[in-house]
Design a protein around this motif. Structure first.
Motif, PDB file in Angstrom:
ATOM      1  N   UNK A 121       0.833  -1.198   0.000  1.00 45.01           N
ATOM      2  CA  UNK A 121       0.000   0.000   0.000  1.00 45.01           C
ATOM      3  C   UNK A 121       0.871   1.253   0.000  1.00 45.01           C
ATOM      4  N   UNK A 155       2.257   2.649  -3.625  1.00 37.96           N
ATOM      5  CA  UNK A 155       1.506   3.541  -4.499  1.00 37.96           C
ATOM      6  C   UNK A 155       2.099   4.951  -4.500  1.00 37.96           C
ATOM      7  N   UNK A 156       2.782   5.301  -3.412  1.00 39.33           N
ATOM      8  CA  UNK A 156       3.372   6.648  -3.380  1.00 39.33           C
ATOM      9  C   UNK A 156       4.359   6.852  -4.517  1.00 39.33           C
ATOM     10  N   UNK A 172       2.289   7.492  -7.638  1.00 44.48           N
ATOM     11  CA  UNK A 172       1.531   8.741  -7.558  1.00 44.48           C
ATOM     12  C   UNK A 172       2.478   9.935  -7.607  1.00 44.48           C
ATOM     13  N   UNK A 213      -0.733   9.025 -12.668  1.00 46.57           N
ATOM     14  CA  UNK A 213      -0.569   8.936 -11.212  1.00 46.57           C
ATOM     15  C   UNK A 213      -1.913   8.915 -10.512  1.00 46.57           C
ATOM     16  N   UNK A 214      -2.826   9.798 -10.961  1.00 47.42           N
ATOM     17  CA  UNK A 214      -4.164   9.836 -10.360  1.00 47.42           C
ATOM     18  C   UNK A 214      -4.851   8.487 -10.502  1.00 47.42           C
ATOM     19  N   UNK A 271      -3.300   5.887  -8.185  1.00 46.62           N
ATOM     20  CA  UNK A 271      -3.627   5.933  -6.764  1.00 46.62           C
ATOM     21  C   UNK A 271      -5.081   5.531  -6.539  1.00 46.62           C
ATOM     22  N   UNK A 272      -5.989   6.041  -7.357  1.00 48.96           N
ATOM     23  CA  UNK A 272      -7.398   5.670  -7.177  1.00 48.96           C
ATOM     24  C   UNK A 272      -7.587   4.173  -7.334  1.00 48.96           C
ATOM     25  N   UNK A 284      -5.979   2.151  -4.374  1.00 47.97           N
ATOM     26  CA  UNK A 284      -6.769   2.222  -3.133  1.00 47.97           C
ATOM     27  C   UNK A 284      -8.012   1.356  -3.273  1.00 47.97           C
ATOM     28  N   UNK A 336      -7.235  -2.405  -3.306  1.00 48.02           N
ATOM     29  CA  UNK A 336      -6.637  -2.907  -2.080  1.00 48.02           C
ATOM     30  C   UNK A 336      -7.719  -3.453  -1.154  1.00 48.02           C
TER      31      UNK A 336
END
Lengths: 100, 679, 174, 346
Positions: free
Chosen positions: D129, D132-133, D136, D151-152, D155-156, D159, D162
């Motif tokens: 988890x 993802x940084x 992003x 990147x958007x 991350x979406x 999340x 997950x």
């Protein structure tokens, strides 16, 4: 062996940083993050007290705080997005009309 | 073994019906609304019947405690239900007659607006009425008492667009408040002196008390209870609301203002017999009020022309009889009359409703007439009711009325004399109504032109509402309850033959007989003679009383027959006579016609000064001058303070946060200071 | 050993928190907050709360803060604008906060007695926590689940509001 | 076992595992090119070495010597940090993966695993988890609209999936009653009905969970059919558009390392870990479990590549709808049913 008060002071420092951030930051999202920082500081003291009193309840409370923080983050960020849509700024000093 | 009766279901079933109809009824069809209303009230009736089937295996009184309600020190009031012979009879009357009237109402109200509202209120009424009669303490009874008042108010004002209906509702409510005031004070006295409101506990506490030592207290409580009963049961001086209550739909008049609610006062007085037995003066008051009410209401009834108003005054008068019965200590006779009255007066109202329905909403008897052949079912049922109320044997009214008169005669012949005269008047005005309505020529103008069309309606027009041309019989849905009630009006009195009814109720009023026998004799005689245990010592007086009783019975039947004959003479054979007599009587006639100007006197003596006082002192002086002024002043002050304070409210979030932080710091400093201080 | 680890991670924590205050760009602040949270997870591990530590990383660092970063990216939030701001916050708030925290620290140091904690002082094993959570704290747990549900709905309504509005307007016009 | 030997053994294990992991990453790339090539009726890499086996080495050399370009107007710190974050978290998670039984060498008794912690699964979840940084931040710091979109999306998407991923694992956790990966594998030893191995995918009835896991894993690793963040046809490679040379290679490594981690996790949680037919002398008994483990991971990787060669890419709203409206309810249903069955059994 670390005195419990060290943990509590660390937690207090984090909390104080959160409050300061809330007071001096101008960006709405940063302010929101300061709140999260405060919650984290509180969580640390919960866990520390749990260790001191040998009661797992303290850790349970951390979970509840996390859940609340997650819910708060979801709603808060949604509000921030809604605010940004109408006001096109994230500067709290310009968001002072108490309505959108 | 006592089975669990689940008494709480009985009141709750109609409440459920009311809730369903109240919340969902607006969007439901009439069929659905009426189904819900009938199913739930019918279920309550079925429950009541089931309770009857279980009755023999019960140890009485059967008390069912649901939940604690008020616990304050030793004082304790529970949500509890209480079942004995008295409440069983009331239960049967209320659920039975209530269910019949529900059925009737489906037919009667079918074309009206607010159909669901009507049944919601009606079911709500059932709930409160059942709470009232099943309550095991005065406070729960008071809830039902107030609740039926509310339901009554709502139903009287059912056609709230009509100004008269709305004000009639208000009048009923306000007049009832006066009675409730007395009732409440009586309850407070009970709490203060006996620390309980439960029937069982009160009976236990009061029984050993001697009349000599507590007469004043019991008299006070008794009279206050009587005030409450007078309000609810429309006795002098609080009877004025009942005739106006006829603004409500006719089934309501039948159910609430004839059969059940107005008899709550009688029930309450009977329920309080322990108190009244020890308060001879209060008993006398009850008896006098009852007698006077019976008489005056009967005289007013003679002059009325509105078919429902006649019945309303007749109700007031009959209630007076019941109070007379209670007042002379013949509680079971009062309850007996209550039951038979529920049958025949319910019937009369429903039949009157059927008549009104038939002639298209007309209530003035002078515009009816000759309806005998046009609405035969209604006619015959109404006939049964009329004969029953007139006290013609062997119909129901004869037995109960005769019982009351007989018991009254044993206390004082004045009661008896007035009672018999009232019986004569009753018979007279009822037959007057009967003759005017059903005999002679049809005098309605509006329908003459539609006469031929009306006949066409007769054959198939059952589902036509009022306001339509043509006199037509009511639908079967309305006639069914009429027939059932007619049968009950005929045979309902037979349960009283051989004192069976009194023997059945004897255990309830039993404590009366044994305790008051040594201290007080007059009102106790009746029950003493009927209770099996005391039969042998009283058998001697029984023997001699037998002949007297027969004589009195003959006289009261004679009075009834006389009334019939007089009405026959005046309204059938020579219909022009009444006007002449009225003209001759002149002022007196008009006094009676205008109900002795009681409403006007009340308005002048009570209402006007009250309004004047309220507007001058309470409104202008206290409300405007003190309360409003204080409020306005403080509001003004608050505004001025706020004006200076609002600069703190900059709208800037960070400023707010700053204030919060500063405040938190203050609290921390304070706490630290305290902590250091205590070290 | 414990003290050294505590001091290292505590220093990281404080540094992250201070950095959060000093940075002008929200994304830098957000990343410093992630660092704080990571270091806090380590502190939790030192206290024996391993499950809390894992959840701290997964939920806080891995979900909530990603959400923050996501929103910062979505709104393309730039450098903080310099604006007059609030005098009240500076005059009352910051000193008040300082006084309060200094007092608290003083009290804690002076009066907290001799209680000490060791590494793994209270092993918060997942089983024990699960037992507590689903027995003793079942009702609060369920209540928070409702809270989360409401929050989800609230977020959807709030964030989706403008879109549905424009959609409604389009429908009206179209 | 004293501390010195412990550290020595640990260092050896770490070095070994990372060497194998990096090699595996390199050769998974080769495998993918080869397999996809054959699926598309091509040869794939053939020039460098026999069957192109040295291609990864050549690629590595190329990445090392390419010009490392930093575009103007990027947020420099984050631009440089992002690939490192990505690759660091991707590689770290291998640390808690057990790939074999305990090994006895003289008086050294050690598990085939860098470290066995009792919340191993949670650590892997936490690390992934955090991964993802990397994506992003790279998307945001590149100051490029395609990268930002990538990147958007990443991350979406990560999340969202997950949640389904985590929920699909809970069923397995209920069955084994532990967060420790080793204990989870141990719980799957043996057979039922004589021959079927007691793997969670069979015995616990977790095939639904496995399916959810598979889908969520594809989304988490940004692979086809869920490779929206780097969709080259619409986003010009998405978040790593602006990256070149070794920084690009780091993203590449991170992606494949993640695939391998996910494969290992699937093997451990659903496919019985290293359990399989074991026979022969002691040395074989030590090696065979590792072999079974690697073989299962390989099968998983092959499915990855196979899917990539077959399926088209989803649309973004389809992806989200699939995750929230299908996988999540399915995972919850699976969880409830599993919990119910376990509760009934106990």
């Amino acid at each position: 062996m670390v005195p419990l008060s060290y943990y509590l002071i660390l937690s207090g420092i984090l909390f104080a940083c959160g409050v300061t951030g809330f007071l001096i930051k101008r960006n709405l999202i940063t302010i929101f993050m300061s709140i999260e920082l405060m919650l984290n500081g509180v969580n640390l003291s919960f866990v520390a007290f749990a260790a001191q009193w040998h009661a797992l309840s303290g850790q349970i409370f951390v979970f509840f705080v996390m859940v609340v923080a997650a819910a708060e983050a979801a709603v808060g960020l949604a509000i921030i997005i809604a605010v940004y849509r109408t006001r096109e700024t994230l500067n709290v000093d310009q968001i002072n009309l108490l309505k959108l | 073994m006592t089975p669990n009766l689940h008494l709480w279901l009985i009141p709750l079933l109609p409440l459920a019906g009311a809730a369903i109809n109240g919340f969902l009824g607006k969007r439901s069809s009439r069929q659905a609304v009426s189904t819900v209303a009938l199913v739930f009230s019918g279920a309550a009736f079925a429950m009541a019947l089931w309770v009857v089937s279980q009755f023999s295996s019960l140890t009485l009184p059967y008390i069912e405690t649901l939940a604690p309600w008020i616990r304050a020190g030793a004082f304790q009031v529970d949500f509890a239900f209480y079942l004995d012979q008295l409440s069983l009879i009331m239960l049967l009357v209320v659920t039975g007659v209530g269910f019949l009237i529900h059925i009737y109402s489906v037919g009667y109200m079918w074309e009206e607006g607010g159909f669901y509202r009507f049944f919601t209120y009606l079911n709500l009424f059932m709930f409160f009425m059942l709470t009232l009669i099943l309550a095991s303490n005065y406070l729960l009874m008071f809830i039902g008492w107030e609740g039926v008042g509310l339901a009554s108010y709502l139903l009287i004002g059912f056609y709230f667009l009509r100004d008269s209906a709305a004000s009639a509702g208000k009048k009923a409510f306000i007049v009832n408040r006066i009675g409730d005031f007395g009732f409440l004070i009586a309850l407070f006295l009970l709490i203060k002196h006996f620390g309980s409101l439960n029937y069982a506990e009160l009976a236990h506490v009061i029984s050993p008390l001697h009349i000599e030592t507590h007469a004043g207290l019991f008299t006070a409580i008794g009279i206050l209870l009587m005030v409450g009963a007078a309000g609810k049961s429309a006795q002098i001086p609080l009877y004025v609301w009942l005739p106006d209550a006829m603004e409500g739909p006719t089934p309501v008049s039948a159910l609430i203002h004839a059969a059940t609610m107005v008899t709550a006062g009688v029930y309450m007085v009977s329920r309080s017999h322990v108190i009244f037995d020890r308060a001879p003066s209060a008993m006398t008051v009850v008896a006098i009020i009852g007698t006077l009410t019976a008489f005056f209401a009967a005289t007013i009834g003679i002059t009325q022309t509105d078919i429902k108003k006649v019945l309303a005054y007749s109700t007031v008068s009959q209630l007076g009889y019941m109070f007379l019965g209670c007042g002379v200590g013949a509680f079971s006779a009062g309850i007996f009359h209550l039951m038979t009255h529920a049958f025949f007066k319910g019937l009369l109202f429903l039949a009157a409703g059927s008549v009104i329905h038939a002639v298209g909403g007309e209530q003035d008897m002078r515009k009816m007439g000759g309806l005998r052949t046009k609405i035969p079912w209604t006619f015959w049922t109404m006939t049964a009711g009329t004969f029953a109320i007139a006290g013609i044997p062997p119909l129901a009214g004869f037995f109960s009325k005769d019982e009351i008169l007989w018991q009254a005669s044993r206390v004082s012949l004045i009661y008896w004399g007035v009672g018999v005269f009232t019986a004569f008047l009753t018979s007279f005005y009822m037959f007057r109504q009967w003759f005017i309505t059903f005999f002679g020529e049809y005098r309605g103008e509006a329908h003459d032109s539609h006469e031929h069309g009306g006949h066409g309606h007769d054959s198939h027009g059952d589902d036509h509402g009022h306001g339509h041309g043509g006199v037509h019989e009511s639908p079967a849905l309305m006639l069914g309850p009429l027939v059932v009630l007619a049968i009950l009006s005929v045979v309902g009195g037979w349960v009283g033959i051989g004192n069976r009814f009194e023997n059945f109720l004897a255990p309830v009023f039993h404590s009366t007989a044994t305790i008051s026998a040594d201290s007080f004799d007059a009102p106790a005689v009746s029950t003493e003679s009927t209770s099996p245990e005391s039969l042998s010592p009283a058998s001697k007086s029984e023997e001699s009383g037998k002949n007297t009783e027969l004589l009195f019975t003959a006289i009261s039947v004679g009075a009834g027959v006389l009334g019939f004959l007089l009405a026959w003479q005046l309204y059938y054979r020579r219909p022009e006579l009444p006007t002449e007599i009225a003209a001759k009587l002149g002022g007196f006639y008009y006094t009676v016609l205008n109900k002795y100007y009681v409403d006007e006197i009340y308005a002048a003596v009570i209402v006007k000064p009250l309004i004047a006082f309220s507007s001058a002192v309470l409104w202008q002086g206290i409300d405007r001058g003190i309360i409003d002024a204080t409020l306005d002043g403080s509001a003004e002050g608050a505004r001025e303070v706020s004006d200076s304070m609002r600069h703190m409210q900059s709208g800037n979030i960070r400023s707010y946060a700053g204030w919060v932080a500063a405040g938190a710091a203050c609290i921390i400093v304070f706490m630290a200071w305290m902590a250091v201080g205590t070290r | 050993m414990h003290l050294i680890l505590f001091l290292i991670f505590g220093a990281v924590c404080v540094a992250g928190a201070v950095n959060l205050l000093l940075q002008h760009h929200p994304i830098d602040s957000a990343l410093s907050l992630v660092v704080v949270m990571g270091a806090l997870a380590a502190e939790y591990l030192l206290l024996g709360a391993e499950f809390v530590a894992a959840v701290q990383v997964i939920v806080y660092a891995g979900a909530i803060m990603v959400l923050f970063v996501f929103v910062i990216m979505l709104l393309n939030a730039g450098e903080e604008a310099r604006s007059g701001g609030s005098r009240v916050a500076w005059i009352f708030g910051v000193p008040g906060m300082l006084i309060g925290s200094i007092l608290m620290a003083w009290i804690l140091l002076k009066h907290s007695g001799t209680s000490r904690v060791e590494i793994g002082a209270l092993p918060g094993s997942p089983q024990d926590i699960g037992w507590l959570l689903f027995h003793d704290y079942l009702l609060p747990f369920e209540v928070t689940s409702i809270l989360v549900l409401i929050a989800i709905m609230g977020a959807v309504v709030l964030a989706g509001h403008a879109q549905s509005q424009t959609r409604a307007i389009e429908k009206k016009e179209g | 076992m004293n501390v010195g030997i412990f550290i020595l053994v640990s260092v050896i294990k770490i070095a070994l595992v990372f060497f194998i992991l990096l090699t595996a990453v390199a050769y998974t790339v080769w495998l993918e090119r080869k397999v996809v090539g054959h699926m598309q009726n091509r040869w794939g890499p053939t020039r460098v070495g026999p069957f192109g086996l040295l291609q990864p080495a050549a690629d590595g050399v190329k990445f090392l010597f390419k010009e490392d370009l930093t575009p103007p107007h990027v947020h420099k710190t984050l631009y440089i940090a992002a690939p490192m974050i990505a690759v660091a978290f991707a590689l770290t998670s291998i640390a808690v993966i057990p790939f074999g039984n305990w090994v006895v060498l003289g008086d050294i008794y050690t598990p085939l695993q860098i470290t066995d912690v009792n919340i191993g699964l949670l650590i892997i979840l936490g690390l992934t988890s955090l991964g993802v940084y990397g994506i992003a931040l790279s998307g945001w710091s590149s100051n490029n609209k395609y990268s930002l979109l990538g990147g958007l999306r990443a991350s979406a998407q990560m999340i969202s999936y997950e949640i389904a991923l985590g929920l699909s694992l809970v069923g397995v956790l209920i069955l084994s009653g532990s967060f420790s990966l080793r204990e989870i594998v141990d719980a799957q030893a043996g057979h039922f009905w004589g021959f079927i191995p007691k793997w969670n995918i069979f015995y616990g009835g977790q095939f639904v969970a496995f399916f959810i896991y598979l889908m969520a894993a594809y989304a988490e690793t940004n692979r086809i059919p869920f490779d929206l963040p780097e969709a080259e046809t619409e986003l010009v490679a998405g978040y790593h558009t602006e990256y070149s040379a070794m920084k690009f290679a780091m993203f590449f490594m991170a992606e494949y390392a993640n695939m391998i981690t996910v494969g290992c996790l699937a093997t451990i949680l659903f496919l019985g870990g290293w359990h399989g037919p074991i026979f022969g002398p002691y040395i074989l008994q030590t090696i065979l479990p590792v072999f079974w483990f690697v073989a299962k991971v390989f099968v998983f990787m092959f499915i990855y590549i196979w899917v990539r060669g077959t399926l088209p890419r989803f649309r973004y709203d389809q992806l989200m709808a699939f995750g929230w409206k299908f996988l999540l309810p399915l995972a919850i249903a699976n969880l409830v049913i599993t919990a119910f069955i376990v509760a009934l059994k106990s």
